[in-house]
Design a protein around this motif. Sequence first.
Motif, short mmCIF file in Angstrom:
data_model
loop_
_atom_site.label_atom_id
_atom_site.label_comp_id
_atom_site.label_asym_id
_atom_site.label_seq_id
_atom_site.Cartn_x
_atom_site.Cartn_y
_atom_site.Cartn_z
N THR A 224 -14.48 -35.03 22.98
CA THR A 224 -14.55 -36.07 22.84
C THR A 224 -14.79 -36.34 21.12
OG1 THR A 224 -16.98 -36.05 23.66
CG2 THR A 224 -15.44 -37.04 25.14
N ASN A 225 -16.00 -35.67 20.61
CA ASN A 225 -16.54 -36.08 19.06
C ASN A 225 -15.16 -36.45 17.74
OD1 ASN A 225 -18.81 -35.66 19.64
ND2 ASN A 225 -18.21 -32.98 19.77
N PHE A 226 -13.95 -35.90 18.43
CA PHE A 226 -13.12 -36.04 17.45
C PHE A 226 -11.87 -37.11 17.94
CE2 PHE A 226 -14.89 -31.88 17.57
CZ PHE A 226 -14.86 -31.54 16.34
N VAL A 227 -12.14 -37.67 18.51
CA VAL A 227 -11.19 -39.31 18.49
C VAL A 227 -11.61 -40.57 19.27
CG1 VAL A 227 -9.95 -37.26 20.66
CG2 VAL A 227 -11.49 -39.14 21.65
N PRO A 228 -11.27 -41.34 19.09
CA PRO A 228 -11.33 -42.51 18.29
C PRO A 228 -12.10 -43.19 19.66
CG PRO A 228 -8.75 -42.68 18.27
CD PRO A 228 -9.37 -41.16 18.61
#
Length: 362
Positions: A224-228
């Motif tokens: 989740t830290n790497f998605v919009p």
Amino acid sequence: MSQKYAKSIIIASGAAVLGVIGAAGMYLIEQYRRDKMRNVFAKDLARLEKEMTKLKLEVQQLQSERQSKRSNRLKKSDKQIAVKANSILSATTDDYLSASNFDSSDLEFFDLSDDDTVSLVDSNASALETLLKDLDQKLDLGNVADVEEALQRLEDLCLEYPNNPDLLYRIGKAHHKVADASNNPDFIRERLTKGIEACKSALNVAPEHAEVHKWYAVLIGSRTNFVPIQEKLNEGRLFKFHVDKAVSINPDDYSLHYMLGRFSYDVAGLKWYEKKVAAAFFGEPPNATYEEACAHFLEAERLAKFDWKDNRLMIAKCKIALNEYGEAIQWLEKAKTSRTTSLDEKIDVEIEDLIKKYEKYR
């Protein structure tokens, strides 16, 4: 399970909950960035496709080499048997006795009954189980080099045991552990994606495997830290679904109750506008109470076989939210006296601050 293992679960579930739930408030401010982030995500997918194609070629080459080596080993191991049964290795007929030299009792010796086949399967399963125990030691307690070594061994074993969910979810777990030790965003994203793909493959063959669901949820949470922002919220449903599924299969897993406790605690603390935004993506506002969160943390405390500082702190925070300050201070004291590691520094500071704040309720 060790406290070090629990730490990786805490980090992953924390990333999932904070990333998913916190995104609801952030979405109002950052919506205008959505198109730009979507383009970045598209580039990530293209790069992933390229990497997967490269990986597929490497696996095919490795499989070919391994089959060749395995064939050579089989020829050597069957040499003694072939002395009496030249039909086993027809390529070396001249080196062995003719099968016509056997009487009926000799031929019966080589008859493979159903019992023999079952025994061979059981033996292989036992050997794999022993290997997995050794690999679990490396995954749970080893450093990054140990985990990378275990990962390579797991990938090799997949050639012998294709589509084995016990191997695939451990591959996902290994990728998560390696990613967790890195500070390089591109490297982390790449490893998490590989781990997710491994767990997806495992789910296709073992949809009722608790560990597969758990590590899929852990990897989704960390990603989740790497998605919009919008995708954070969509993956929140996926995270929650797989944790719920895992705990329904294995209700005695303390880490799953901790993950559900964290999710429930943060949902219970959502502001009204965060719930309104989150509802647009969840289909309905996510609902949970501090009582539910506390119940999960207490169950994790019961099931864990060690003094879990982080979990005891969360129980105390639930008690504070419920205005049960006397019990809260008791749990804070338990958390304070729990075994400390170098990773607990921030937790220790929070515990001390809360003890000072609620000291009068002793």
